[in-house]
Design a protein around this motif. Structure first.
Motif, PDB file in Angstrom:
ATOM      1  N   ARG A   1       0.563 -22.373   2.640  1.00  0.00           N
ATOM      2  CA  ARG A   1      -0.854 -22.627   2.364  1.00  0.00           C
ATOM      3  C   ARG A   1      -1.715 -21.420   2.726  1.00  0.00           C
ATOM      4  NH1 ARG A   1      -1.392 -27.890   5.468  1.00  0.00           N
ATOM      5  NH2 ARG A   1      -3.625 -27.867   5.023  1.00  0.00           N
ATOM      6  N   PHE A   2      -1.120 -20.435   3.411  1.00  0.00           N
ATOM      7  CA  PHE A   2      -1.863 -19.239   3.809  1.00  0.00           C
ATOM      8  C   PHE A   2      -1.385 -18.000   3.049  1.00  0.00           C
ATOM      9  CE2 PHE A   2      -1.248 -21.867   7.773  1.00  0.00           C
ATOM     10  CZ  PHE A   2      -2.452 -22.544   7.654  1.00  0.00           C
ATOM     11  N   LEU A   3      -0.705 -18.195   1.925  1.00  0.00           N
ATOM     12  CA  LEU A   3      -0.151 -17.062   1.186  1.00  0.00           C
ATOM     13  C   LEU A   3      -1.231 -16.096   0.718  1.00  0.00           C
ATOM     14  CD1 LEU A   3       2.767 -18.470  -1.012  1.00  0.00           C
ATOM     15  CD2 LEU A   3       2.908 -16.942   0.943  1.00  0.00           C
ATOM     16  N   ASP A   4      -2.424 -16.596   0.395  1.00  0.00           N
ATOM     17  CA  ASP A   4      -3.497 -15.697  -0.039  1.00  0.00           C
ATOM     18  C   ASP A   4      -3.867 -14.696   1.051  1.00  0.00           C
ATOM     19  OD1 ASP A   4      -4.489 -18.017   1.392  1.00  0.00           O
ATOM     20  OD2 ASP A   4      -6.517 -17.368   0.885  1.00  0.00           O
ATOM     21  N   LEU A   5      -3.674 -15.089   2.328  1.00  0.00           N
ATOM     22  CA  LEU A   5      -3.978 -14.211   3.451  1.00  0.00           C
ATOM     23  C   LEU A   5      -2.789 -13.347   3.846  1.00  0.00           C
ATOM     24  CD1 LEU A   5      -5.900 -16.878   5.558  1.00  0.00           C
ATOM     25  CD2 LEU A   5      -6.922 -14.970   4.282  1.00  0.00           C
ATOM     26  N   LEU A   6      -1.587 -13.826   3.577  1.00  0.00           N
ATOM     27  CA  LEU A   6      -0.370 -13.093   3.928  1.00  0.00           C
ATOM     28  C   LEU A   6       0.030 -12.078   2.868  1.00  0.00           C
ATOM     29  CD1 LEU A   6       1.752 -16.189   5.086  1.00  0.00           C
ATOM     30  CD2 LEU A   6       0.826 -14.426   6.606  1.00  0.00           C
ATOM     31  N   ASN A   7      -0.401 -12.318   1.627  1.00  0.00           N
ATOM     32  CA  ASN A   7       0.158 -11.586   0.498  1.00  0.00           C
ATOM     33  C   ASN A   7      -0.075 -10.080   0.562  1.00  0.00           C
ATOM     34  OD1 ASN A   7       1.553 -11.894  -2.118  1.00  0.00           O
ATOM     35  ND2 ASN A   7      -0.323 -10.996  -2.931  1.00  0.00           N
ATOM     36  N   ASP A   8      -1.261  -9.629   0.998  1.00  0.00           N
ATOM     37  CA  ASP A   8      -1.532  -8.191   1.039  1.00  0.00           C
ATOM     38  C   ASP A   8      -0.538  -7.480   1.953  1.00  0.00           C
ATOM     39  OD1 ASP A   8      -3.600  -8.444  -0.725  1.00  0.00           O
ATOM     40  OD2 ASP A   8      -5.198  -8.286   0.762  1.00  0.00           O
ATOM     41  N   GLY A   9      -0.279  -8.058   3.122  1.00  0.00           N
ATOM     42  CA  GLY A   9       0.675  -7.455   4.045  1.00  0.00           C
ATOM     43  C   GLY A   9       2.085  -7.457   3.488  1.00  0.00           C
ATOM     44  N   ILE A  10       2.493  -8.576   2.846  1.00  0.00           N
ATOM     45  CA  ILE A  10       3.830  -8.655   2.249  1.00  0.00           C
ATOM     46  C   ILE A  10       4.000  -7.579   1.185  1.00  0.00           C
ATOM     47  CG2 ILE A  10       5.365 -10.077   0.837  1.00  0.00           C
ATOM     48  CD1 ILE A  10       4.226 -12.544   2.237  1.00  0.00           C
ATOM     49  N   GLU A  11       2.995  -7.464   0.300  1.00  0.00           N
ATOM     50  CA  GLU A  11       3.089  -6.493  -0.788  1.00  0.00           C
ATOM     51  C   GLU A  11       3.097  -5.058  -0.261  1.00  0.00           C
ATOM     52  OE1 GLU A  11       3.620  -6.977  -3.953  1.00  0.00           O
ATOM     53  OE2 GLU A  11       3.691  -9.143  -3.699  1.00  0.00           O
ATOM     54  N   GLU A  12       2.296  -4.797   0.776  1.00  0.00           N
ATOM     55  CA  GLU A  12       2.261  -3.450   1.349  1.00  0.00           C
ATOM     56  C   GLU A  12       3.624  -3.064   1.911  1.00  0.00           C
ATOM     57  OE1 GLU A  12       0.120  -1.069   5.060  1.00  0.00           O
ATOM     58  OE2 GLU A  12      -0.880  -2.827   4.192  1.00  0.00           O
ATOM     59  N   ALA A  13       4.248  -3.978   2.640  1.00  0.00           N
ATOM     60  CA  ALA A  13       5.554  -3.677   3.242  1.00  0.00           C
ATOM     61  C   ALA A  13       6.634  -3.540   2.176  1.00  0.00           C
ATOM     62  CB  ALA A  13       5.922  -4.766   4.240  1.00  0.00           C
ATOM     63  N   LEU A  14       6.631  -4.409   1.174  1.00  0.00           N
ATOM     64  CA  LEU A  14       7.622  -4.306   0.101  1.00  0.00           C
ATOM     65  C   LEU A  14       7.458  -2.994  -0.658  1.00  0.00           C
ATOM     66  CD1 LEU A  14       7.741  -7.923  -1.398  1.00  0.00           C
ATOM     67  CD2 LEU A  14       9.554  -6.752  -0.156  1.00  0.00           C
ATOM     68  N   GLY A  15       6.206  -2.562  -0.830  1.00  0.00           N
ATOM     69  CA  GLY A  15       5.952  -1.323  -1.559  1.00  0.00           C
ATOM     70  C   GLY A  15       6.518  -0.095  -0.874  1.00  0.00           C
ATOM     71  N   ARG A  16       6.744  -0.175   0.432  1.00  0.00           N
ATOM     72  CA  ARG A  16       7.334   0.942   1.171  1.00  0.00           C
ATOM     73  C   ARG A  16       8.861   0.969   1.060  1.00  0.00           C
ATOM     74  NH1 ARG A  16       4.358  -0.526   6.822  1.00  0.00           N
ATOM     75  NH2 ARG A  16       2.182  -0.076   6.239  1.00  0.00           N
ATOM     76  N   SER A  17       9.447  -0.099   0.571  1.00  0.00           N
ATOM     77  CA  SER A  17      10.899  -0.247   0.561  1.00  0.00           C
ATOM     78  C   SER A  17      11.552   0.649  -0.479  1.00  0.00           C
ATOM     79  CB  SER A  17      11.263  -1.713   0.289  1.00  0.00           C
ATOM     80  OG  SER A  17      12.612  -1.851  -0.052  1.00  0.00           O
ATOM     81  N   HIS A  18      12.568   1.374  -0.068  1.00  0.00           N
ATOM     82  CA  HIS A  18      13.329   2.216  -0.996  1.00  0.00           C
ATOM     83  C   HIS A  18      13.949   1.369  -2.106  1.00  0.00           C
ATOM     84  CE1 HIS A  18      15.858   5.523  -2.341  1.00  0.00           C
ATOM     85  NE2 HIS A  18      16.946   4.785  -2.164  1.00  0.00           N
ATOM     86  N   GLU A  19      14.476   0.205  -1.742  1.00  0.00           N
ATOM     87  CA  GLU A  19      15.118  -0.686  -2.717  1.00  0.00           C
ATOM     88  C   GLU A  19      14.124  -1.133  -3.784  1.00  0.00           C
ATOM     89  OE1 GLU A  19      18.671  -2.710  -3.911  1.00  0.00           O
ATOM     90  OE2 GLU A  19      18.360  -1.341  -2.234  1.00  0.00           O
ATOM     91  N   VAL A  20      12.912  -1.496  -3.358  1.00  0.00           N
ATOM     92  CA  VAL A  20      11.900  -1.974  -4.301  1.00  0.00           C
ATOM     93  C   VAL A  20      11.408  -0.831  -5.187  1.00  0.00           C
ATOM     94  CG1 VAL A  20       9.571  -2.942  -4.485  1.00  0.00           C
ATOM     95  CG2 VAL A  20      11.200  -3.904  -2.848  1.00  0.00           C
ATOM     96  N   ARG A  21      11.232   0.362  -4.616  1.00  0.00           N
ATOM     97  CA  ARG A  21      10.774   1.501  -5.412  1.00  0.00           C
ATOM     98  C   ARG A  21      11.802   1.896  -6.472  1.00  0.00           C
ATOM     99  NH1 ARG A  21      10.541   5.690  -2.127  1.00  0.00           N
ATOM    100  NH2 ARG A  21      10.795   4.707  -0.116  1.00  0.00           N
ATOM    101  N   LEU A  22      13.077   1.707  -6.158  1.00  0.00           N
ATOM    102  CA  LEU A  22      14.125   2.043  -7.117  1.00  0.00           C
ATOM    103  C   LEU A  22      14.313   0.973  -8.186  1.00  0.00           C
ATOM    104  CD1 LEU A  22      17.049   3.583  -5.028  1.00  0.00           C
ATOM    105  CD2 LEU A  22      15.652   4.737  -6.739  1.00  0.00           C
ATOM    106  N   LEU A  23      14.364  -0.292  -7.748  1.00  0.00           N
ATOM    107  CA  LEU A  23      14.771  -1.386  -8.639  1.00  0.00           C
ATOM    108  C   LEU A  23      13.647  -2.338  -9.019  1.00  0.00           C
ATOM    109  CD1 LEU A  23      18.180  -2.217  -6.906  1.00  0.00           C
ATOM    110  CD2 LEU A  23      17.777  -0.764  -8.900  1.00  0.00           C
ATOM    111  N   GLY A  24      12.467  -2.125  -8.451  1.00  0.00           N
ATOM    112  CA  GLY A  24      11.342  -2.978  -8.800  1.00  0.00           C
ATOM    113  C   GLY A  24      11.162  -4.129  -7.830  1.00  0.00           C
ATOM    114  N   ARG A  25       9.994  -4.730  -7.889  1.00  0.00           N
ATOM    115  CA  ARG A  25       9.641  -5.830  -6.996  1.00  0.00           C
ATOM    116  C   ARG A  25      10.473  -7.071  -7.314  1.00  0.00           C
ATOM    117  NH1 ARG A  25       6.502 -10.278  -6.866  1.00  0.00           N
ATOM    118  NH2 ARG A  25       5.170 -10.675  -5.041  1.00  0.00           N
ATOM    119  N   PRO A  26      11.001  -7.742  -6.298  1.00  0.00           N
ATOM    120  CA  PRO A  26      11.768  -8.967  -6.574  1.00  0.00           C
ATOM    121  C   PRO A  26      10.855 -10.101  -7.024  1.00  0.00           C
ATOM    122  CG  PRO A  26      11.420  -8.734  -4.230  1.00  0.00           C
ATOM    123  CD  PRO A  26      10.885  -7.469  -4.849  1.00  0.00           C
TER     124      PRO A  26
END
Length: 410
Positions: free
Chosen positions: A344-369
């Motif tokens: 129920r708090f995903l709207d508040l958590l999402n920016d942090g989740i996306e920021e951390a995923l964006g730093r991931s080597h795996e995500v930068r290579l293969l795209g966001r899951p």
């Protein structure tokens, strides 16, 4: 001797296939069972004869179309052949359910859980009392209960019966099999709660998308849990629950309920968010339980622009995103489902989740899951209990009761 053992093993596996097909698709005729299991009609006929003889299944006649010709014999599970008790140990309640062999709910009640200092002996006694009361209310004898399936947040040992650590009792371990054995003959299994969610969700997804071979579920709430489900070469679901919530996130992080500093849960669990929002020192002993209403107040404050409240949810999102990045590095791309009261708090958590995923080597290579959310976590936990425990009951029947009948007739 080897040939006989191998033949017996195949027969047992085929019997489980038939029982599984009946459980998932309801009453069926020989031809339906043969088609769904891939077994020859003669094999299905021999198996249903055996199962009907020991009372596991029964048959009923379905009139033919138009009332002409011989009626079709439909096979179905005998509801009263055996019973299952499930116990879901949640943050504030223990949910007890009694289910028949066909997977139908007979009775259910909840018992509040005390948030005072944990006492293993007191909890164990109340747990045993509740099991007895559940059976007595429906006039079910303990010997008729074939399986007792228990779930909790926390760490379960490899045997699947000992709770090594949990938010409920901390490091005080409970061996549920040893606790229950004196009175009950049932097979006892203990599972991490999020493992059961992954199991149930994989079963649902299999019906919707048979090509999806694996997935991950992250439960957000008082605790942070992870379940991973995959299909093996035989098509069976294998589920596991890596210790995601107590994985190290930051060496300088806050105190976790497990006693370590810097765990993912210490930032992303409800008590971590509360601690950050109110600028409580990071070494403060975590709250045992944070009411959802209190979390709603912090979320409302964040949505209204309160700086520290927004920061608390951002830090929680970063911890979750960092953990998901490590998950993807280990397991490769796979769909991720978020569940639990924290969604129920995903709207508040999402920016942090996306920021951390964006730093991931795996995500930068293969795209966001693919990341999506599932709202009905309690029902998924219960469905996971049914899927695993009733399947285990099928195996017990095939391995012991069919074998016992054969040995007596030999």
């Amino acid at each position: 001797m080897l040939i006989k053992s191998s033949t017996e093993q195949v027969r047992q596996q085929n019997s489980v296939l038939v029982l599984s097909a009946l459980r998932r698709h309801g009453p069926q005729a020989h031809t339906d069972l043969s088609e769904r299991t891939g077994l020859a009609s003669a094999t299905v006929s021999a198996i249903t004869t055996d199962l009907e003889r020991i009372g596991v299944i029964g048959r009923s006649d379905q009139p033919s179309a138009g009332g002409r010709g011989r009626p079709r014999a439909l096979f179905s599970q005998r509801r009263d052949y055996g019973f299952l008790i499930t116990a879901q140990i949640s943050s504030d309640l223990v949910h007890y359910s009694l289910v028949d062999y066909a997977g139908r709910l007979i009775d259910r009640f909840d018992e509040p859980r005390s948030h005072q200092a944990p006492n293993a002996a007191r909890f164990a006694q109340s747990f045993l009392d509740a099991l007895s009361r559940l059976a007595e209310r429906s006039r079910i004898a303990p010997d008729d209960v074939m399986a007792i399936s228990i779930s909790s947040k926390g760490t379960v040992d490899a045997s699947g019966s000992v709770l090594l650590w949990s938010p409920l009792l901390g490091g005080t371990a409970i061996d549920f099999a040893a606790l229950i054995a004196p009175r009950w003959k049932a097979r006892v299994t203990l599972s991490n709660e999020t493992l059961l969610v992954a199991q149930a969700l994989a079963t649902r997804q299999d019906d919707a998308d048979p090509d999806q071979s694996r997935l991950a579920v992250v439960s957000l709430g008082h605790s942070i849990g992870l379940g991973i489900a995959r299909r093996d070469r035989a098509g069976e679901i294998e589920a596991s629950a890596p210790n995601f919530g107590h994985m190290l996130d930051r060496a300088d992080g806050g105190l976790c309920r497990c006693g370590a500093f810097g765990c993912v849960e210490a930032s992303a669990g409800f008590y971590g968010i509360l601690r950050t929002a109110f600028q409580v020192p990071p070494d403060t002993i975590p709250a045992k339980f944070v009411p959802l209403g209190e979390m709603d107040k912090i979320a409302l404050s964040a949505r209204q622009g309160n700086r520290m409240a927004r920061y608390a949810f951002r830090m929680a999102g970063l911890a979750l995103g960092n953990g998901l990045s490590r998950l993807l590095s280990l397991y490769g791309p796979l769909p991720i489902f978020l569940t639990g009261p924290g969604i129920r708090f995903l709207d508040l958590l999402n920016d942090g989740i996306e920021e951390a995923l964006g730093r991931s080597h795996e995500v930068r290579l293969l795209g966001r899951p693919s990341v999506s959310f599932i709202a009905d976590e309690p029902q998924l936990v219960f469905d996971g209990h049914l899927d695993r425990a009733l399947t285990e009951m099928d195996h017990v029947i095939a391995e012991t009761r069919l074998g016992l009948r054969d040995s007596r007739s030999a």
